[in-house]
Design a protein around this motif. Sequence first.
Motif, PDB file in Angstrom:
ATOM      1  N   VAL A 145       0.829  -1.203   0.000  1.00 52.91           N
ATOM      2  CA  VAL A 145       0.000   0.000   0.000  1.00 52.91           C
ATOM      3  C   VAL A 145       0.866   1.257   0.000  1.00 52.91           C
ATOM      4  N   LEU A 146       2.014   1.214   0.688  1.00 53.65           N
ATOM      5  CA  LEU A 146       2.928   2.361   0.678  1.00 53.65           C
ATOM      6  C   LEU A 146       3.546   2.551  -0.700  1.00 53.65           C
ATOM      7  N   ALA A 147       3.840   1.437  -1.365  1.00 52.13           N
ATOM      8  CA  ALA A 147       4.396   1.520  -2.720  1.00 52.13           C
ATOM      9  C   ALA A 147       3.381   2.118  -3.684  1.00 52.13           C
ATOM     10  N   ASN A 148       2.168   1.589  -3.664  1.00 51.09           N
ATOM     11  CA  ASN A 148       1.171   1.981  -4.658  1.00 51.09           C
ATOM     12  C   ASN A 148       0.542   3.343  -4.400  1.00 51.09           C
ATOM     13  N   GLN A 149       0.422   3.711  -3.113  1.00 51.88           N
ATOM     14  CA  GLN A 149      -0.249   4.959  -2.786  1.00 51.88           C
ATOM     15  C   GLN A 149       0.696   6.148  -2.651  1.00 51.88           C
ATOM     16  N   ILE A 150       1.946   5.890  -2.274  1.00 53.99           N
ATOM     17  CA  ILE A 150       2.862   7.005  -1.986  1.00 53.99           C
ATOM     18  C   ILE A 150       4.094   6.985  -2.883  1.00 53.99           C
TER      19      ILE A 150
ATOM     20  N   ASP B 165      19.219  -3.270  -0.270  1.00 48.70           N
ATOM     21  CA  ASP B 165      19.932  -2.100   0.243  1.00 48.70           C
ATOM     22  C   ASP B 165      19.192  -1.453   1.406  1.00 48.70           C
ATOM     23  N   CYS B 166      17.865  -1.345   1.304  1.00 49.45           N
ATOM     24  CA  CYS B 166      17.084  -0.763   2.388  1.00 49.45           C
ATOM     25  C   CYS B 166      15.635  -1.194   2.268  1.00 49.45           C
ATOM     26  N   VAL B 167      14.910  -1.090   3.382  1.00 49.98           N
ATOM     27  CA  VAL B 167      13.468  -1.336   3.375  1.00 49.98           C
ATOM     28  C   VAL B 167      12.785  -0.147   4.027  1.00 49.98           C
ATOM     29  N   ILE B 168      11.541   0.077   3.632  1.00 49.44           N
ATOM     30  CA  ILE B 168      10.703   1.061   4.306  1.00 49.44           C
ATOM     31  C   ILE B 168       9.742   0.262   5.159  1.00 49.44           C
TER      32      ILE B 168
ATOM     33  N   LYS C   1      13.824   7.937  10.409  1.00 56.92           N
ATOM     34  CA  LYS C   1      12.371   8.084  10.498  1.00 56.92           C
ATOM     35  C   LYS C   1      11.877   8.944   9.345  1.00 56.92           C
ATOM     36  N   LEU C   2      10.883   8.418   8.615  1.00 54.65           N
ATOM     37  CA  LEU C   2      10.331   9.135   7.473  1.00 54.65           C
ATOM     38  C   LEU C   2       9.090   9.934   7.851  1.00 54.65           C
ATOM     39  N   CYS C   3       8.204   9.322   8.641  1.00 55.61           N
ATOM     40  CA  CYS C   3       6.958   9.996   8.984  1.00 55.61           C
ATOM     41  C   CYS C   3       6.234   9.204  10.056  1.00 55.61           C
ATOM     42  N   GLU C   4       5.103   9.715  10.496  1.00 48.69           N
ATOM     43  CA  GLU C   4       4.188   8.989  11.360  1.00 48.69           C
ATOM     44  C   GLU C   4       2.837   8.897  10.655  1.00 48.69           C
ATOM     45  N   LEU C   5       2.213   7.715  10.733  1.00 48.80           N
ATOM     46  CA  LEU C   5       0.910   7.492  10.136  1.00 48.80           C
ATOM     47  C   LEU C   5      -0.120   7.337  11.242  1.00 48.80           C
TER      48      LEU C   5
ATOM     49  N   GLU D 234      17.355  10.683   1.184  1.00 49.79           N
ATOM     50  CA  GLU D 234      16.975  12.096   1.251  1.00 49.79           C
ATOM     51  C   GLU D 234      15.701  12.358   0.458  1.00 49.79           C
ATOM     52  N   TRP D 235      15.591  11.717  -0.702  1.00 49.32           N
ATOM     53  CA  TRP D 235      14.393  11.911  -1.523  1.00 49.32           C
ATOM     54  C   TRP D 235      13.161  11.324  -0.837  1.00 49.32           C
ATOM     55  N   ALA D 236      13.277  10.118  -0.277  1.00 45.34           N
ATOM     56  CA  ALA D 236      12.143   9.460   0.378  1.00 45.34           C
ATOM     57  C   ALA D 236      11.649  10.268   1.570  1.00 45.34           C
ATOM     58  N   ALA D 237      12.579  10.882   2.311  1.00 48.46           N
ATOM     59  CA  ALA D 237      12.181  11.685   3.467  1.00 48.46           C
ATOM     60  C   ALA D 237      11.235  12.813   3.044  1.00 48.46           C
ATOM     61  N   LYS D 238      11.478  13.384   1.875  1.00 47.83           N
ATOM     62  CA  LYS D 238      10.595  14.443   1.369  1.00 47.83           C
ATOM     63  C   LYS D 238       9.304  13.869   0.788  1.00 47.83           C
ATOM     64  N   ALA D 239       9.400  12.714   0.117  1.00 50.74           N
ATOM     65  CA  ALA D 239       8.218  12.115  -0.512  1.00 50.74           C
ATOM     66  C   ALA D 239       7.159  11.720   0.514  1.00 50.74           C
ATOM     67  N   PHE D 240       7.600  11.285   1.696  1.00 52.66           N
ATOM     68  CA  PHE D 240       6.648  10.825   2.712  1.00 52.66           C
ATOM     69  C   PHE D 240       6.133  11.947   3.607  1.00 52.66           C
TER      70      PHE D 240
END
Length: 315
Positions: free
Chosen positions: A101-106, A140-143, A157-161, A289-295
Amino acid sequence: MDQILAIRTFVRVAEAGSFAKAADTMNLPRSSVSKLVQDLEAHLGTKLVERTTRSVTITTEGVAYRERALKLLADLDDMDGAVAGSRSAPKGKLRVDIGSVLANQILIPALSDFQHQYPDIDLMLGVSDRPADLISEGIDCVIRGGVLSDSSMKARKLCELDYVICASPSYLDGFLVPERPDEIEKHRIVSYFSASSGKRFPLRFQRGKERSEYLPASSGISVNESTAHLNALLAGLGIGQSFGFLARPHFASGALVELLAEWKPENHSLHLVYPADRFLNPRLRAFTEWAAKAFEAVDARRRRNETTETIHTHG
């Protein structure tokens, strides 16, 4: 012998616990991986790996050599990255795993921006709700969400849901709408269960100092994938707890109704996770760095701040 390649190959074999897995993650023939490690052992005059038909065991000398090799490779990558980064963009393969859901929605809707910024990064996106083994699978990494307890991993930490309780109008038709958590017991529940353990997660409620959980003895339906969970709610199969960013568009359209809005559990923290002993190379650094902004767009903390500002403006 290409000693640096041989060292990288040995390290990957040690991480993966298998010549075959190491070969797959490095895009090399299995025979080449075996030959590189053998050549390295011959060069050192000692065994680094004990091979059997079913397993690979790292020798005592191999464990010590791997620790030194990791530092060497990190320093080498850092040196190369510092020079190359000043004149060229990050490039090469990057494997990232993330829930569906994180892949498809965000993530996927925003990836055109990432491609525009980093056209030379070959992104391999593993999409699944199952727990991924970063080391053995060469990821390399997982979210990943929730509490992090593995000390062998580093995280940003990227965000809180936030969570919401909801159901479709078609399900609620004919039922008394619950006004307290204990009234949920009278309803069918759409549950979420772990893909690895099969354990169902309870519905959680919090209002001030009041906290409670509800795990039904039996559930109308249980699923182990977030998009399917949302679709089960939309189909009128019962009441469930979903992420706010998923459910709110359906509140606006009337397809779902929020319930017990005052009973909010603690937010679900989302992290970008990578092995602690793996160097944050230019590709991974750029993606982090990009993911931190995307989320940021789904960060519940940002939504709370915006709500507070609106109240103060109109208060």
